[in-house]
Design a protein around this motif. Structure first.
Motif, PDB file in Angstrom:
ATOM      1  N   LYS A   1       0.834  -1.216   0.000  1.00 30.59           N
ATOM      2  CA  LYS A   1       0.000   0.000   0.000  1.00 30.59           C
ATOM      3  C   LYS A   1       0.864   1.259   0.000  1.00 30.59           C
ATOM      4  CE  LYS A   1      -4.108  -1.988   2.066  1.00 30.59           C
ATOM      5  NZ  LYS A   1      -5.074  -1.942   3.161  1.00 30.59           N
ATOM      6  N   GLU A   2       1.920   1.266   0.802  1.00 30.40           N
ATOM      7  CA  GLU A   2       2.817   2.424   0.837  1.00 30.40           C
ATOM      8  C   GLU A   2       3.574   2.551  -0.487  1.00 30.40           C
ATOM      9  OE1 GLU A   2       4.680   5.790   2.815  1.00 30.40           O
ATOM     10  OE2 GLU A   2       2.727   4.823   2.743  1.00 30.40           O
ATOM     11  N   THR A   3       3.915   1.440  -1.090  1.00 31.77           N
ATOM     12  CA  THR A   3       4.563   1.454  -2.398  1.00 31.77           C
ATOM     13  C   THR A   3       3.681   2.174  -3.408  1.00 31.77           C
ATOM     14  OG1 THR A   3       5.764  -0.595  -1.962  1.00 31.77           O
ATOM     15  CG2 THR A   3       5.388  -0.036  -4.278  1.00 31.77           C
ATOM     16  N   ILE A   4       2.422   1.805  -3.454  1.00 26.35           N
ATOM     17  CA  ILE A   4       1.479   2.420  -4.395  1.00 26.35           C
ATOM     18  C   ILE A   4       1.303   3.900  -4.075  1.00 26.35           C
ATOM     19  CG2 ILE A   4      -0.933   2.443  -5.142  1.00 26.35           C
ATOM     20  CD1 ILE A   4      -0.835  -0.687  -4.678  1.00 26.35           C
ATOM     21  N   ARG A   5       1.149   4.229  -2.804  1.00 23.01           N
ATOM     22  CA  ARG A   5       0.962   5.632  -2.404  1.00 23.01           C
ATOM     23  C   ARG A   5       2.152   6.489  -2.837  1.00 23.01           C
ATOM     24  NH1 ARG A   5       2.279   9.442   0.915  1.00 23.01           N
ATOM     25  NH2 ARG A   5       3.814   8.251   2.097  1.00 23.01           N
ATOM     26  N   LEU A   6       3.359   6.002  -2.570  1.00 25.39           N
ATOM     27  CA  LEU A   6       4.551   6.788  -2.887  1.00 25.39           C
ATOM     28  C   LEU A   6       4.778   6.928  -4.387  1.00 25.39           C
ATOM     29  CD1 LEU A   6       6.905   5.480  -0.081  1.00 25.39           C
ATOM     30  CD2 LEU A   6       6.128   7.853  -0.381  1.00 25.39           C
ATOM     31  N   PHE A   7       4.575   5.860  -5.148  1.00 26.97           N
ATOM     32  CA  PHE A   7       4.743   5.976  -6.603  1.00 26.97           C
ATOM     33  C   PHE A   7       3.676   6.896  -7.200  1.00 26.97           C
ATOM     34  CE2 PHE A   7       7.338   1.923  -6.853  1.00 26.97           C
ATOM     35  CZ  PHE A   7       8.481   2.550  -7.347  1.00 26.97           C
ATOM     36  N   THR A   8       2.474   6.837  -6.682  1.00 25.85           N
ATOM     37  CA  THR A   8       1.405   7.721  -7.155  1.00 25.85           C
ATOM     38  C   THR A   8       1.727   9.174  -6.830  1.00 25.85           C
ATOM     39  OG1 THR A   8      -0.210   5.943  -6.891  1.00 25.85           O
ATOM     40  CG2 THR A   8      -1.073   8.189  -7.019  1.00 25.85           C
ATOM     41  N   GLU A   9       2.200   9.409  -5.609  1.00 25.34           N
ATOM     42  CA  GLU A   9       2.611  10.751  -5.205  1.00 25.34           C
ATOM     43  C   GLU A   9       3.761  11.251  -6.079  1.00 25.34           C
ATOM     44  OE1 GLU A   9       5.082  12.182  -1.419  1.00 25.34           O
ATOM     45  OE2 GLU A   9       3.073  11.466  -0.883  1.00 25.34           O
ATOM     46  N   ALA A  10       4.704  10.378  -6.368  1.00 22.66           N
ATOM     47  CA  ALA A  10       5.839  10.755  -7.220  1.00 22.66           C
ATOM     48  C   ALA A  10       5.367  11.180  -8.607  1.00 22.66           C
ATOM     49  CB  ALA A  10       6.820   9.597  -7.319  1.00 22.66           C
ATOM     50  N   ALA A  11       4.463  10.413  -9.182  1.00 23.47           N
ATOM     51  CA  ALA A  11       3.951  10.742 -10.519  1.00 23.47           C
ATOM     52  C   ALA A  11       3.236  12.086 -10.504  1.00 23.47           C
ATOM     53  CB  ALA A  11       3.019   9.642 -11.008  1.00 23.47           C
ATOM     54  N   ARG A  12       2.442  12.312  -9.485  1.00 23.43           N
ATOM     55  CA  ARG A  12       1.711  13.592  -9.383  1.00 23.43           C
ATOM     56  C   ARG A  12       2.654  14.770  -9.215  1.00 23.43           C
ATOM     57  NH1 ARG A  12      -2.850  11.074  -5.612  1.00 23.43           N
ATOM     58  NH2 ARG A  12      -4.206  10.302  -7.256  1.00 23.43           N
ATOM     59  N   ALA A  13       3.805  14.532  -8.586  1.00 20.57           N
ATOM     60  CA  ALA A  13       4.781  15.604  -8.360  1.00 20.57           C
ATOM     61  C   ALA A  13       5.694  15.821  -9.561  1.00 20.57           C
ATOM     62  CB  ALA A  13       5.616  15.281  -7.118  1.00 20.57           C
ATOM     63  N   GLY A  14       5.565  14.975 -10.577  1.00 22.17           N
ATOM     64  CA  GLY A  14       6.393  15.110 -11.763  1.00 22.17           C
ATOM     65  C   GLY A  14       7.733  14.413 -11.657  1.00 22.17           C
ATOM     66  N   ASP A  15       7.882  13.541 -10.653  1.00 18.56           N
ATOM     67  CA  ASP A  15       9.118  12.776 -10.512  1.00 18.56           C
ATOM     68  C   ASP A  15       9.231  11.787 -11.665  1.00 18.56           C
ATOM     69  OD1 ASP A  15       9.498  14.132  -8.158  1.00 18.56           O
ATOM     70  OD2 ASP A  15       9.091  12.429  -6.850  1.00 18.56           O
ATOM     71  N   PRO A  16      10.442  11.287 -11.902  1.00 19.59           N
ATOM     72  CA  PRO A  16      10.626  10.345 -13.019  1.00 19.59           C
ATOM     73  C   PRO A  16       9.793   9.075 -12.849  1.00 19.59           C
ATOM     74  CG  PRO A  16      12.728  10.858 -11.927  1.00 19.59           C
ATOM     75  CD  PRO A  16      11.666  11.541 -11.171  1.00 19.59           C
ATOM     76  N   ILE A  17       9.169   8.661 -13.924  1.00 17.02           N
ATOM     77  CA  ILE A  17       8.430   7.399 -13.970  1.00 17.02           C
ATOM     78  C   ILE A  17       9.146   6.536 -14.997  1.00 17.02           C
ATOM     79  CG2 ILE A  17       6.238   6.289 -14.538  1.00 17.02           C
ATOM     80  CD1 ILE A  17       6.155   8.007 -11.996  1.00 17.02           C
ATOM     81  N   SER A  18       9.346   5.287 -14.657  1.00 16.37           N
ATOM     82  CA  SER A  18      10.118   4.405 -15.530  1.00 16.37           C
ATOM     83  C   SER A  18       9.472   3.033 -15.598  1.00 16.37           C
ATOM     84  CB  SER A  18      11.535   4.257 -14.974  1.00 16.37           C
ATOM     85  OG  SER A  18      11.485   3.566 -13.729  1.00 16.37           O
ATOM     86  N   ALA A  19      10.053   2.188 -16.419  1.00 13.02           N
ATOM     87  CA  ALA A  19       9.599   0.800 -16.476  1.00 13.02           C
ATOM     88  C   ALA A  19       9.790   0.126 -15.121  1.00 13.02           C
ATOM     89  CB  ALA A  19      10.356   0.044 -17.562  1.00 13.02           C
ATOM     90  N   ILE A  20      10.800   0.549 -14.375  1.00 10.78           N
ATOM     91  CA  ILE A  20      11.027  -0.008 -13.045  1.00 10.78           C
ATOM     92  C   ILE A  20       9.875   0.356 -12.116  1.00 10.78           C
ATOM     93  CG2 ILE A  20      12.496   0.093 -10.994  1.00 10.78           C
ATOM     94  CD1 ILE A  20      14.878   0.567 -12.870  1.00 10.78           C
ATOM     95  N   SER A  21       9.535   1.641 -12.063  1.00 10.42           N
ATOM     96  CA  SER A  21       8.455   2.053 -11.159  1.00 10.42           C
ATOM     97  C   SER A  21       7.123   1.441 -11.577  1.00 10.42           C
ATOM     98  CB  SER A  21       8.363   3.577 -11.062  1.00 10.42           C
ATOM     99  OG  SER A  21       8.290   4.189 -12.314  1.00 10.42           O
ATOM    100  N   MET A  22       6.866   1.343 -12.875  1.00  9.15           N
ATOM    101  CA  MET A  22       5.630   0.705 -13.340  1.00  9.15           C
ATOM    102  C   MET A  22       5.601  -0.763 -12.932  1.00  9.15           C
ATOM    103  SD  MET A  22       3.613   2.904 -14.675  1.00  9.15           S
ATOM    104  CE  MET A  22       2.442   1.761 -15.375  1.00  9.15           C
ATOM    105  N   SER A  23       6.745  -1.424 -13.014  1.00  9.28           N
ATOM    106  CA  SER A  23       6.821  -2.841 -12.636  1.00  9.28           C
ATOM    107  C   SER A  23       6.495  -3.018 -11.157  1.00  9.28           C
ATOM    108  CB  SER A  23       8.209  -3.402 -12.939  1.00  9.28           C
ATOM    109  OG  SER A  23       8.448  -3.355 -14.322  1.00  9.28           O
ATOM    110  N   TYR A  24       7.048  -2.149 -10.321  1.00 11.61           N
ATOM    111  CA  TYR A  24       6.728  -2.211  -8.893  1.00 11.61           C
ATOM    112  C   TYR A  24       5.241  -1.955  -8.648  1.00 11.61           C
ATOM    113  CZ  TYR A  24      11.456  -2.519  -6.928  1.00 11.61           C
ATOM    114  OH  TYR A  24      12.705  -2.948  -6.543  1.00 11.61           O
ATOM    115  N   LEU A  25       4.679  -0.992  -9.349  1.00 12.57           N
ATOM    116  CA  LEU A  25       3.247  -0.710  -9.183  1.00 12.57           C
ATOM    117  C   LEU A  25       2.393  -1.908  -9.587  1.00 12.57           C
ATOM    118  CD1 LEU A  25       2.942   2.978 -10.392  1.00 12.57           C
ATOM    119  CD2 LEU A  25       2.131   2.064  -8.198  1.00 12.57           C
ATOM    120  N   ILE A  26       2.709  -2.507 -10.698  1.00 12.47           N
ATOM    121  CA  ILE A  26       1.960  -3.684 -11.153  1.00 12.47           C
ATOM    122  C   ILE A  26       2.066  -4.795 -10.118  1.00 12.47           C
ATOM    123  CG2 ILE A  26       1.852  -5.518 -12.899  1.00 12.47           C
ATOM    124  CD1 ILE A  26       3.018  -3.301 -14.868  1.00 12.47           C
TER     125      ILE A  26
END
Length: 134
Positions: free
Chosen positions: A50-75
């Motif tokens: 749950k914290e993984t999803i929250r932090l990656f979502t927050e990162a995307a909203r803040a304009g932080d880098p999104i990558s295949a790695i972060s998408m893989s973790y989200l999936i």
């Protein structure tokens, strides 16, 4: 930020969390940092999907880098939580945005301990991801 990344890929997740605590970057013009992504990945390996999803979502909203790695973790995190619709939607995005990207090869090269790579690749595969043929 480098110490946090090194700690993450060395499997030292508590150290990665501590090192990824954001210092005051208010004087920097870009305000885009990897600390949320490192924290999200470390939390994944510590079992907090749950914290993984929250932090990656927050990162995307803040304009932080999104990558295949972060998408893989989200999936993987969504799949682990049983949210298969979200995992499938993100898998579709991963496949479109990074078509043919060798996610498994990358994870196996990044992590010293191969079981840590498998901890992401296995749920990703269970969610429907398929490696591309070499």
């Amino acid at each position: 930020e480098f110490d946090a990344l090194i700690a993450l890929f060395s499997g030292e997740f508590e150290r990665a969390l501590a090192a990824s605590e954001p210092p005051d970057h208010s004087q920097r013009a870009d305000h885009r940092f990897s600390h949320r992504n490192v924290s999200a990945a470390a939390n994944y390996h510590l079992g907090d999907d749950k914290e993984t999803i929250r932090l990656f979502t927050e990162a995307a909203r803040a304009g932080d880098p999104i990558s295949a790695i972060s998408m893989s973790y989200l999936i993987a995190a969504h799949h682990n939580l049983g949210d298969h619709d979200a995992a499938e939607a993100m898998l579709s995005l991963l496949n479109r945005a990074w078509q043919g990207f060798p996610v498994d090869t990358l994870f196996f090269r990044l992590f010293k301990d191969q079981t840590l790579a498998t901890a992401v690749i296995a749920p990703l595969t269970d969610a429907g991801w398929r490696p591309t043929a070499p």
